[in-house]
Write a protein that holds these residues in place. Structure first.
Motif, mmCIF file in Angstrom:
data_model
loop_
_atom_site.group_PDB
_atom_site.id
_atom_site.type_symbol
_atom_site.label_atom_id
_atom_site.label_comp_id
_atom_site.label_asym_id
_atom_site.label_seq_id
_atom_site.Cartn_x
_atom_site.Cartn_y
_atom_site.Cartn_z
ATOM 1 N N ILE A 117 -3.129 -29.635 5.881
ATOM 2 C CA ILE A 117 -2.949 -29.092 4.537
ATOM 3 C C ILE A 117 -2.845 -27.573 4.588
ATOM 4 C CG2 ILE A 117 -4.081 -28.777 2.302
ATOM 5 C CD1 ILE A 117 -5.283 -31.568 2.678
ATOM 6 N N ALA A 118 -3.717 -26.966 5.400
ATOM 7 C CA ALA A 118 -3.686 -25.497 5.524
ATOM 8 C C ALA A 118 -2.366 -25.040 6.102
ATOM 9 C CB ALA A 118 -4.853 -25.029 6.389
ATOM 10 N N ALA A 119 -1.868 -25.795 7.095
ATOM 11 C CA ALA A 119 -0.593 -25.423 7.709
ATOM 12 C C ALA A 119 0.534 -25.574 6.714
ATOM 13 C CB ALA A 119 -0.330 -26.285 8.943
ATOM 14 N N ALA A 120 0.444 -26.618 5.855
ATOM 15 C CA ALA A 120 1.501 -26.848 4.867
ATOM 16 C C ALA A 120 1.453 -25.796 3.767
ATOM 17 C CB ALA A 120 1.355 -28.243 4.280
ATOM 18 N N GLN A 121 0.242 -25.465 3.327
ATOM 19 C CA GLN A 121 0.102 -24.509 2.235
ATOM 20 C C GLN A 121 0.381 -23.080 2.699
ATOM 21 O OE1 GLN A 121 -3.856 -25.177 0.785
ATOM 22 N NE2 GLN A 121 -3.188 -26.723 -0.716
ATOM 23 N N GLY A 122 -0.002 -22.758 3.903
ATOM 24 C CA GLY A 122 0.167 -21.402 4.376
ATOM 25 C C GLY A 122 -0.962 -20.509 3.897
ATOM 26 N N ILE A 123 -0.967 -19.299 4.394
ATOM 27 C CA ILE A 123 -1.970 -18.312 4.016
ATOM 28 C C ILE A 123 -1.241 -17.105 3.452
ATOM 29 C CG2 ILE A 123 -3.862 -16.861 4.840
ATOM 30 C CD1 ILE A 123 -4.181 -18.863 7.155
ATOM 31 N N TYR A 124 -1.667 -16.635 2.309
ATOM 32 C CA TYR A 124 -1.010 -15.510 1.642
ATOM 33 C C TYR A 124 -1.878 -14.279 1.762
ATOM 34 C CZ TYR A 124 2.040 -19.086 -0.269
ATOM 35 O OH TYR A 124 2.937 -20.114 -0.395
ATOM 36 N N SER A 125 -1.228 -13.166 2.083
ATOM 37 C CA SER A 125 -1.968 -11.918 2.278
ATOM 38 C C SER A 125 -1.204 -10.775 1.624
ATOM 39 C CB SER A 125 -2.132 -11.639 3.776
ATOM 40 O OG SER A 125 -2.779 -10.394 3.974
ATOM 41 N N CYS A 126 -1.979 -9.863 1.000
ATOM 42 C CA CYS A 126 -1.341 -8.711 0.367
ATOM 43 C C CYS A 126 -2.389 -7.617 0.141
ATOM 44 C CB CYS A 126 -0.718 -9.106 -0.966
ATOM 45 S SG CYS A 126 -1.949 -9.577 -2.207
ATOM 46 N N VAL A 127 -1.886 -6.452 -0.253
ATOM 47 C CA VAL A 127 -2.756 -5.335 -0.646
ATOM 48 C C VAL A 127 -2.458 -5.042 -2.095
ATOM 49 C CG1 VAL A 127 -3.394 -2.934 -0.245
ATOM 50 C CG2 VAL A 127 -2.781 -4.406 1.692
ATOM 51 N N ASP A 128 -3.481 -5.187 -2.969
ATOM 52 C CA ASP A 128 -3.227 -5.031 -4.400
ATOM 53 C C ASP A 128 -3.126 -3.568 -4.812
ATOM 54 O OD1 ASP A 128 -5.775 -4.035 -4.469
ATOM 55 O OD2 ASP A 128 -6.646 -5.672 -5.647
ATOM 56 N N ALA A 129 -2.962 -3.340 -6.118
ATOM 57 C CA ALA A 129 -2.765 -1.982 -6.628
ATOM 58 C C ALA A 129 -3.960 -1.078 -6.361
ATOM 59 C CB ALA A 129 -2.475 -2.045 -8.131
ATOM 60 N N LYS A 130 -5.124 -1.669 -6.150
ATOM 61 C CA LYS A 130 -6.336 -0.874 -5.881
ATOM 62 C C LYS A 130 -6.562 -0.651 -4.397
ATOM 63 C CE LYS A 130 -8.650 -2.524 -10.068
ATOM 64 N NZ LYS A 130 -9.837 -3.219 -10.614
ATOM 65 N N GLY A 131 -5.658 -1.134 -3.571
ATOM 66 C CA GLY A 131 -5.783 -0.938 -2.128
ATOM 67 C C GLY A 131 -6.604 -1.999 -1.432
ATOM 68 N N ARG A 132 -6.954 -3.063 -2.137
ATOM 69 C CA ARG A 132 -7.744 -4.122 -1.538
ATOM 70 C C ARG A 132 -6.836 -5.124 -0.822
ATOM 71 N NH1 ARG A 132 -10.831 -6.605 -6.491
ATOM 72 N NH2 ARG A 132 -8.637 -6.648 -7.165
ATOM 73 N N LYS A 133 -7.228 -5.500 0.364
ATOM 74 C CA LYS A 133 -6.493 -6.530 1.088
ATOM 75 C C LYS A 133 -7.051 -7.880 0.670
ATOM 76 C CE LYS A 133 -5.013 -8.108 5.641
ATOM 77 N NZ LYS A 133 -5.050 -7.873 7.108
ATOM 78 N N ILE A 134 -6.173 -8.749 0.163
ATOM 79 C CA ILE A 134 -6.595 -10.048 -0.344
ATOM 80 C C ILE A 134 -5.883 -11.141 0.442
ATOM 81 C CG2 ILE A 134 -6.742 -11.541 -2.371
ATOM 82 C CD1 ILE A 134 -6.573 -9.042 -4.097
ATOM 83 N N THR A 135 -6.639 -12.162 0.813
ATOM 84 C CA THR A 135 -6.080 -13.310 1.522
ATOM 85 C C THR A 135 -6.474 -14.569 0.763
ATOM 86 O OG1 THR A 135 -6.264 -12.172 3.640
ATOM 87 C CG2 THR A 135 -5.983 -14.553 3.709
ATOM 88 N N ALA A 136 -5.508 -15.470 0.574
ATOM 89 C CA ALA A 136 -5.785 -16.707 -0.149
ATOM 90 C C ALA A 136 -4.855 -17.803 0.345
ATOM 91 C CB ALA A 136 -5.605 -16.490 -1.648
ATOM 92 N N ASP A 137 -5.167 -19.047 -0.078
ATOM 93 C CA ASP A 137 -4.338 -20.175 0.343
ATOM 94 C C ASP A 137 -3.198 -20.439 -0.617
ATOM 95 O OD1 ASP A 137 -5.725 -21.061 -1.804
ATOM 96 O OD2 ASP A 137 -6.524 -22.874 -0.858
ATOM 97 N N ARG A 138 -2.964 -19.515 -1.534
ATOM 98 C CA ARG A 138 -1.871 -19.615 -2.505
ATOM 99 C C ARG A 138 -1.453 -18.206 -2.899
ATOM 100 N NH1 ARG A 138 -4.942 -23.203 -6.518
ATOM 101 N NH2 ARG A 138 -5.775 -23.843 -4.492
ATOM 102 N N PRO A 139 -0.281 -18.027 -3.520
ATOM 103 C CA PRO A 139 0.136 -16.675 -3.931
ATOM 104 C C PRO A 139 -0.950 -15.981 -4.743
ATOM 105 C CG PRO A 139 1.940 -18.201 -4.184
ATOM 106 C CD PRO A 139 0.747 -19.033 -3.829
#
Length: 225
Positions: A23-45
């Motif tokens: 399931i994790a492989a199918a869903q993928g892992i999403y990563s970004c840096v938001d407007a406040k400079g925080r790096k966020i990782t989640a299993d969805r956008p």
């Protein structure tokens, strides 16, 4: 018995882990840096990064794809307008190709087109000829009317009503014929222009289709066409 139960439990747990990994492989892992400079990782956008590009990562950590930011209302409207123009252009292209096929089917060679041009212009010339003949007849009638009016040259107001009516009817009919001839001359120019435009397109189509488009000498065909 306990050993057997433990083995079943271990087997079920292993299966569950495998399913989670799939399931994790199918869903993928999403990563970004938001407007406040925080790096966020989640299993969805990530909603906090909807206004910027996000990375979708594989379980190994490599980048699977880049997820574009959610477009604004203005951007969506601009894209919709762009798509609309593209669809209209595609529809015009399809329609143009349809007309080209119909044109080539109707005129497979130059002589066929020249013959129809001559026939179309010839019909208009016949109509103009008939109207011109009627104009000449009205001119002769006018001469006779003018002769009758000679008796009232000193005072045209004393001319009898029937004579005045003949003059008015003659002038009205002559005006109608002249206007009709002018309209037919305009129609003749319009028809000539249409055939000229068709010929330009047909030359291209004949060349592409490999059709023989050698012109035949027609007396009424325009020079240089």
């Amino acid at each position: 018995m306990q050993l057997h139960t433990r083995r079943i439990t271990q087997t079920g747990f292993a299966t569950w882990l495998a399913c989670c990994a799939e399931i994790a492989a199918a869903q993928g892992i999403y990563s970004c840096v938001d407007a406040k400079g925080r790096k966020i990782t989640a299993d969805r956008p990530v909603p906090e990064c909807s206004d910027r590009v996000q990375k979708e990562l594989r379980p190994s950590g490599s980048v699977k794809r880049m997820v574009a930011p959610v477009p604004t209302a203005q951007e969506r409207a601009a894209q919709e307008e762009k798509d609309k123009r593209a669809a209209e252009a595609a529809a015009r292209e399809v329609e143009e190709k349809r007309r080209d096929r119909a044109l080539l089917l109707r005129y497979p060679a130059r002589d066929v087109h020249d013959k129809e041009r001559a026939n179309a212009l010839g019909q208009i010339d016949e109509v103009i000829k008939a109207a011109s003949k009627r104009t000449t007849e009205l001119g002769e009638q006018r001469k006779a009317i003018n002769t009758d009016f000679e008796f009232y040259k000193s005072d045209p107001a004393k001319a009898p009503a029937p004579l005045k009516r003949r003059l008015e009817e003659n002038e009205s009919s002559l005006s109608v014929q002249k206007r009709f001839i002018a309209e037919q001359e305009m129609e003749k120019r319009r028809v000539t222009m249409r055939f000229d435009e068709e010929l330009v397109k047909l030359r291209q189509l004949w060349t592409l289709s490999g059709a023989v488009a050698a012109p035949k000498a027609l007396g009424s065909a325009p020079a240089g066409k």
